[in-house]
Design an enzyme around this catalytic site. Structure first.
Site, mmCIF file in Angstrom:
data_model
loop_
_atom_site.group_PDB
_atom_site.id
_atom_site.type_symbol
_atom_site.label_atom_id
_atom_site.label_comp_id
_atom_site.label_asym_id
_atom_site.label_seq_id
_atom_site.Cartn_x
_atom_site.Cartn_y
_atom_site.Cartn_z
ATOM 1 N N GLU A 286 53.765 78.812 24.264
ATOM 2 C CA GLU A 286 53.092 79.751 24.864
ATOM 3 C C GLU A 286 52.044 78.764 25.518
ATOM 4 O OE1 GLU A 286 53.187 84.070 22.873
ATOM 5 O OE2 GLU A 286 51.207 82.910 22.232
ATOM 6 N N HIS A 307 74.815 67.804 12.334
ATOM 7 C CA HIS A 307 76.187 68.096 12.235
ATOM 8 C C HIS A 307 76.402 69.267 13.238
ATOM 9 C CE1 HIS A 307 77.495 65.717 8.831
ATOM 10 N NE2 HIS A 307 76.001 65.959 8.741
ATOM 11 N N LYS A 421 56.378 93.509 27.990
ATOM 12 C CA LYS A 421 55.659 94.560 27.663
ATOM 13 C C LYS A 421 55.667 95.862 28.546
ATOM 14 C CE LYS A 421 52.687 92.096 24.504
ATOM 15 N NZ LYS A 421 51.305 91.774 24.369
HETATM 16 O O1 PA5 Z 1 49.167 83.304 20.238
HETATM 17 C C1 PA5 Z 1 49.101 84.650 20.816
HETATM 18 O O2 PA5 Z 1 47.962 84.889 21.425
HETATM 19 C C2 PA5 Z 1 50.147 85.774 20.703
HETATM 20 O O3 PA5 Z 1 51.558 85.067 19.875
HETATM 21 C C3 PA5 Z 1 49.769 86.760 19.727
HETATM 22 O O4 PA5 Z 1 49.397 86.091 18.428
HETATM 23 C C4 PA5 Z 1 50.783 87.796 19.509
HETATM 24 O O5 PA5 Z 1 51.265 88.359 20.625
HETATM 25 C C5 PA5 Z 1 49.982 88.984 18.735
HETATM 26 O O6 PA5 Z 1 48.997 89.458 19.037
HETATM 27 P P1 PA5 Z 1 48.194 90.532 18.333
HETATM 28 O O7 PA5 Z 1 47.412 89.663 17.455
HETATM 29 O O8 PA5 Z 1 47.079 90.958 19.190
HETATM 30 O O9 PA5 Z 1 48.871 91.675 17.871
#
Ligand code: PA5
Length: 446
Positions: A286, A307, A421
């Site tokens: 990310e 494996h 989303k």
């Molecule tokens: O690292 C990040 O920002 C994302 O993976 C969030 O943690 C994830 O989308 C969850 O978001 P939230 O904590 O707002 O529900």
């Protein structure tokens, strides 16, 4: 330090002068981070977090963990992405992937709201039947669909079972200090809340209440975890690549990337690292995968995956490098027994420690993969303690930030996460998405 970089197996792929050339860029990345002048600088709260955390809240986390331990058989942790991976990684790494099956005096912990699977949700609901349950819902934004659905379900379950008052004592909320539906709702209902700091993004939040409350509930010493992270935060402040393992690793992975090694495989020889690998993949995936760039983070558990994916790593497309986590002493011993008849021909191993076989397998694999054209970077970890893991978590967070800046991306945003989303909301008929819905439905028809 409990962790050490061993880069001798990249020497055939990366020349000394290439590392030297990176020094100037690393100096710039370091300045961007330390002076908060780079992109995403509003999200650098994790840098000093191991010492600059809210001590009052930390004490409240420890009290809440004790209360949860006393009052329930099951803690359901609701969250997705950075809001659950860190806690699950630490619990499985330090306790066991089979934590829930161990004999213990702490509650079972199940993770919900991290998928859109009715099977997964129903399974956890079934496991909760006839048992005392607490819930820790974690969402920084307080609006994420997957955990919101799960929280709706588990809140109703707790209210039905314990009444509104009883449920209030069993629901713990970790969210933004002021914003979001979850915060407003929690204040109205009187739930105990913990804060995801404004300047700490989800994937960097394991050492905030996001990770610490479930981790402490599992009986893990969160002070030790913070102490290890604090030690790492002091150890990697000199930007000199000959002195800073963390920055050196960031530089090496970027040199390899520029040579076409666009997949990094995190390899561990311990099944208890599987969720740690998932945490690591989210952190790097990310943070780096944007603007058409990035090193794709993959992971394996060896020897299991020798494996399966081992074939590809040895012999497939040569666009891979490996980072191997080598834990010197996990604290566990197992001696291979003798068979007087030697029916399986294994007596050459009798009396030997399984750890020795594992170490030998690792050495043989590293050499084979290097011979096969896969650079190997070793991260040597002294032991399987909360302290060493704290160091490791911080080490990778810092590597990720410096690497992201070397790659010229903002490591702290995640614009790509919004696309699915938007489409999902439109297709589900969420108000405000009418035009997009019509367009998507048309595309799905054809
Ligand atoms: O690292 C990040 O920002 C994302 O993976 C969030 O943690 C994830 O989308 C969850 O978001 P939230 O904590 O707002 O529900």
């Amino acid at each position: 330090m409990s962790i050490k970089l061993n880069d001798k197996y990249v020497s055939g792929f990366v020349r000394k002068h290439e590392i030297d050339f990176m020094q100037v860029q690393v100096n710039t990345a370091d300045r961007m981070l330390r002076e908060k002048s780079g992109p995403g600088s509003d999200f650098l709260g994790w840098v000093n977090l191991p010492e600059a955390y809210d001590k009052e809240e930390f004490a409240r986390i420890q009290v809440a963990a004790k209360k949860i331990q006393k009052s329930c058989d099951i803690l359901v942790v609701i969250g997705i992405g950075g809001s659950y991976l860190g806690a699950r990684a630490v619990i499985e790494y330090l306790k066991s992937p089979l934590y829930n099956n161990l004999k213990k005096d702490t509650p079972d912990i199940y993770f919900a709201g991290n998928s859109i699977s009715s099977d997964a949700l129903n399974e956890i609901l079934a496991l909760c039947e006839g048992r005392d349950v607490c819930v820790n819902v974690i969402s920084k934004s307080g609006t994420t669909t997957e955990p919101a659905i799960a929280f709706r379900v588990f809140r109703a379950l707790l209210e039905k079972k314990y009444g509104k008052e009883g449920a209030r004592e069993r629901i713990f909320v970790t969210t933004d200090k002021a914003r979001g539906t979850l915060k407003q709702f929690s204040t109205a209902e009187g739930y105990e809340t913990f804060v995801v700091p404004d300047d700490v993004g989800g994937r960097f939040s394991v050492l905030t209440a996001v990770g610490l409350l479930p981790i402490a509930t599992a009986g893990i010493d969160i002070e030790e975890l913070m102490n290890g992270a604090a030690a790492a935060s002091h150890a990697y402040t000199d930007a000199d690549l000959s002195k800073n393992d963390c920055y050196r690793y960031a530089a090496i992975r970027n040199i390899l990337y520029r040579k076409g090694k666009c997949i990094e495989v995190l390899a561990s020889y311990e099944p208890f690292s599987a969720m740690f690998n998932e945490w690591w993949k989210q952190l790097f995936g990310e943070s780096e995968g944007k603007d058409g760039k990035g090193i794709y983070p993959a992971s394996v558990i060896f020897s299991t995956d020798l494996h399966s994916l081992g074939q590809f790593i040895q012999d497939g497309n040569r666009n891979i490098f490996e980072t191997v986590i080598d834990i010197a002493d996990t604290g566990s011993r197992f001696e291979i027994p003798v068979d007087p008849d030697n029916v399986d021909g294994l007596n050459f191993l009798s009396g030997k420690e399984l750890n020795l076989v594992k170490k030998t397998a690792m050495q043989g694999t590293v050499l084979a993969h290097v011979d096969g054209g896969v650079p190997n970077i070793l991260i040597e970890v002294s032991d399987r303690s909360a302290y060493a893991l704290g160091e490791l978590l911080y080490f990778f967070e810092l590597v990720c930030a410096i690497s992201g800046y070397l790659l010229a991306v903002n490591p702290f945003d995640q614009p790509g996460v919004e696309s699915y989303k938007k489409n999902m909301f439109a297709l589900l008929g969420k108000p405000g998405y009418e035009n997009l819905r019509a367009e998507l439905e048309e595309r799905l028809k054809n």
